[in-house]
Design a protein around this motif. Structure first.
Motif, PDB file in Angstrom:
ATOM      1  N   GLU A  21       2.189  10.323 -45.164  1.00  9.80           N
ATOM      2  CA  GLU A  21       1.320   9.965 -46.283  1.00  9.80           C
ATOM      3  C   GLU A  21       2.116   9.140 -47.284  1.00  9.80           C
ATOM      4  O   GLU A  21       3.214   9.510 -47.673  1.00  9.80           O
ATOM      5  CB  GLU A  21       0.803  11.242 -46.963  1.00  9.80           C
ATOM      6  CG  GLU A  21      -0.242  10.995 -48.008  1.00  9.80           C
ATOM      7  CD  GLU A  21      -1.585  10.596 -47.420  1.00  9.80           C
ATOM      8  OE1 GLU A  21      -2.249   9.741 -48.038  1.00  9.80           O
ATOM      9  OE2 GLU A  21      -1.975  11.111 -46.362  1.00  9.80           O
ATOM     10  N   ASP A  57       1.961   7.221 -51.080  1.00  6.54           N
ATOM     11  CA  ASP A  57       1.199   7.106 -52.316  1.00  6.54           C
ATOM     12  C   ASP A  57       1.628   5.852 -53.065  1.00  6.54           C
ATOM     13  O   ASP A  57       2.543   5.142 -52.642  1.00  6.54           O
ATOM     14  CB  ASP A  57       1.344   8.362 -53.180  1.00  6.54           C
ATOM     15  CG  ASP A  57       2.778   8.629 -53.603  1.00  6.54           C
ATOM     16  OD1 ASP A  57       3.602   7.688 -53.625  1.00  6.54           O
ATOM     17  OD2 ASP A  57       3.085   9.775 -53.938  1.00  6.54           O
ATOM     18  N   ARG A  97      -0.091   5.479 -42.262  1.00  5.99           N
ATOM     19  CA  ARG A  97      -0.341   6.923 -42.135  1.00  5.99           C
ATOM     20  C   ARG A  97      -0.898   7.236 -40.747  1.00  5.99           C
ATOM     21  O   ARG A  97      -0.504   8.207 -40.113  1.00  5.99           O
ATOM     22  CB  ARG A  97      -1.309   7.415 -43.207  1.00  5.99           C
ATOM     23  CG  ARG A  97      -1.484   8.945 -43.154  1.00  5.99           C
ATOM     24  CD  ARG A  97      -2.564   9.460 -44.067  1.00  5.99           C
ATOM     25  NE  ARG A  97      -3.848   9.107 -43.498  1.00  5.99           N
ATOM     26  CZ  ARG A  97      -4.825   8.484 -44.145  1.00  5.99           C
ATOM     27  NH1 ARG A  97      -4.687   8.139 -45.405  1.00  5.99           N
ATOM     28  NH2 ARG A  97      -5.960   8.203 -43.549  1.00  5.99           N
ATOM     29  N   VAL A 115      -2.796   3.106 -45.327  1.00  8.55           N
ATOM     30  CA  VAL A 115      -3.685   3.851 -44.422  1.00  8.55           C
ATOM     31  C   VAL A 115      -3.261   3.634 -42.968  1.00  8.55           C
ATOM     32  O   VAL A 115      -3.157   4.583 -42.191  1.00  8.55           O
ATOM     33  CB  VAL A 115      -5.159   3.456 -44.638  1.00  8.55           C
ATOM     34  CG1 VAL A 115      -6.053   4.040 -43.554  1.00  8.55           C
ATOM     35  CG2 VAL A 115      -5.632   3.897 -46.011  1.00  8.55           C
TER      36      VAL A 115
END
Length: 86
Positions: free
Chosen positions: A53, A55, A47, A44
């Protein structure tokens, strides 16, 4: 020179209190004592600071900082980053 590694170092040292001497290209999230929740929080923060982003296939406990830096660099350049498969 890439500004990505200094950002990673800054986030790890300031936010997660990882000693700078331990932040090496071959370090993994696991070797830095980051549990799954810390890795998710790290994703987070990255980002928010990089706009990329991340994952769980890209950033997980076995991800090395070198692989993470490569992924972020490729993403920032608009390239097709390679997933860091487990």
């Amino acid at each position: 020179m890439s500004t990505i590694h200094p950002r990673i170092t800054d986030v790890l040292s300031r936010t997660f209190k990882v000693p700078v001497a331990e932040i090496l290209p071959e370090s993994t999230m696991d070797s830095l004592d980051m549990d799954s929740l810390a890795v998710a929080e790290f994703a987070v923060v990255l980002r928010e600071t990089t706009g990329v982003e991340l994952d769980s296939a890209t950033l997980h406990r076995q991800t090395t900082l070198a692989a993470l830096t490569e992924f972020l660099h490729a993403s920032a350049d608009g390239g097709a980053p390679v997933s860091n498969a487990r």
